[in-house]
Design a protein around this motif. Structure first.
Motif: not given
Ligand SMILES: [Zn+2]
Ligand SMILES: [Zn+2]
Length: 297
Positions: A112-138
């Motif tokens: 799922e794309p998030l509203d807040d941009p990446c604080p490092m490069c200002d691109t879109e952040l995306v949240a991913r959840f898979d079998d217990g691992d939760l990641d937010v990356t750009c």
């Protein structure tokens, strides 16, 4: 301690653990634990069940056979009190893990794309959840959150609710880690502020590792102040709801607002700004807040 001694201690531990899991490899026994949880849900004050109540709830007609299975659980996962059978500490932990979905291995949510941009490069952040691992990356591989959440939590939550849960859990874990306690096994934790030896886009990191179970965490140095009372009071004064604030929206956690201010002993300063006020928190080499200063600019 020589190698032989270590080996002996380890194999005894491993045998205890595998015995404990072997006991649970039976549907009737798991049903007994679940029946005791159900009883607790119905009436937290009267959580005990007698032998026959327990047997009826698990649907076993043969009382001898039921007694055999109960005997396997007794002492380890259930205990008999004057009122009847209740879960032991180990029983509560194991049922919590089953209900939390710790052993489910097929729980996923759509990225799922998030509203807040990446604080490092200002691109879109995306949240991913898979079998217990939760990641937010750009898209440039900046990771602003990587944590684990029990899969059962995702079965009835949206991604945003899951992120809120993960944030609160992270803050609760930091509270324990800052006190030198491992959130996984309650072992003692080594903590260190320093320059990270891998590329993680922050200049100073806060790393913790458990002496007992080896659990390791790495965050920006700013994370060490999240449960500090002066910091919380500062947020309160500026109407910042810290408990529900997603970590990557807090500037002092993501950019260079931490500097080294002393070498012997090492000291680091985390700067937090809000409105026209500033809070400087000084950390020692373990991330303990040793001094604070609030100034109005
Ligand atoms: Zn980025
Ligand atoms: Zn541990």
């Amino acid at each position: 301690m020589n190698d032989d001694t270590t080996g002996t201690v380890e194999s005894a531990d491993v045998r205890d653990v595998s015995d404990a899991f072997a006991v649970l490899g039976d549907e009737t026994r798991v049903a007994v634990l679940e029946a005791l949880v159900e009883a607790r849900r119905e009436g937290p004050e009267q959580r005990a069940l007698t032998f026959s109540e327990l047997r009826e709830r698990t649907g076993v007609t043969d009382s001898g056979r039921f007694n055999y299975h109960l005997g396997k659980l007794r002492g380890r996962f259930v205990e008999e009190t004057d009122e009847g059978y209740v879960l032991t500490y180990a029983g509560r932990e194991v049922v919590g893990a089953i209900l939390g979905g710790t052993y489910d291995t097929d729980v996923q949510l759509e990225p799922e794309p998030l509203d807040d941009p990446c604080p490092m490069c200002d691109t879109e952040l995306v949240a991913r959840f898979d079998d217990g691992d939760l990641d937010v990356t750009c898209e440039n591989d900046h990771t602003v959150l990587r944590t684990s959440v029990t899969p059962g939590a995702a079965t009835d939550r949206s991604m945003h609710e899951l992120l809120s849960l993960a944030t609160r859990r992270t803050y609760a874990r930091i509270e324990l880690l800052a006190g030198g306690i491992c959130p996984e096994c309650s072992g003692r934790v080594d903590r260190e502020i320093g320059e990270p030896d891998v590329d993680v886009q922050v200049e100073y990191s806060y790393e913790t590792s458990c002496e007992r179970c080896g659990a390791f965490t790495r965050s920006s140095a700013g994370a060490a102040v999240l449960r500090d009372q002066t910091f919380i009071a500062f947020c309160d004064a500026h109407d910042i709801d810290i408990a529900d604030r997603l970590p990557w929206t807090l500037p002092f956690l993501t950019d260079g607002e931490t500097v080294q201010t002393g070498e012997d002993p090492p000291r680091y300063r985390v700067r937090v700004e809000a409105d026209d006020e500033r809070l400087d928190l000084t950390l020692d080499e373990r991330g303990v807040v040793v001094d604070t200063e609030r100034t109005t600019s």
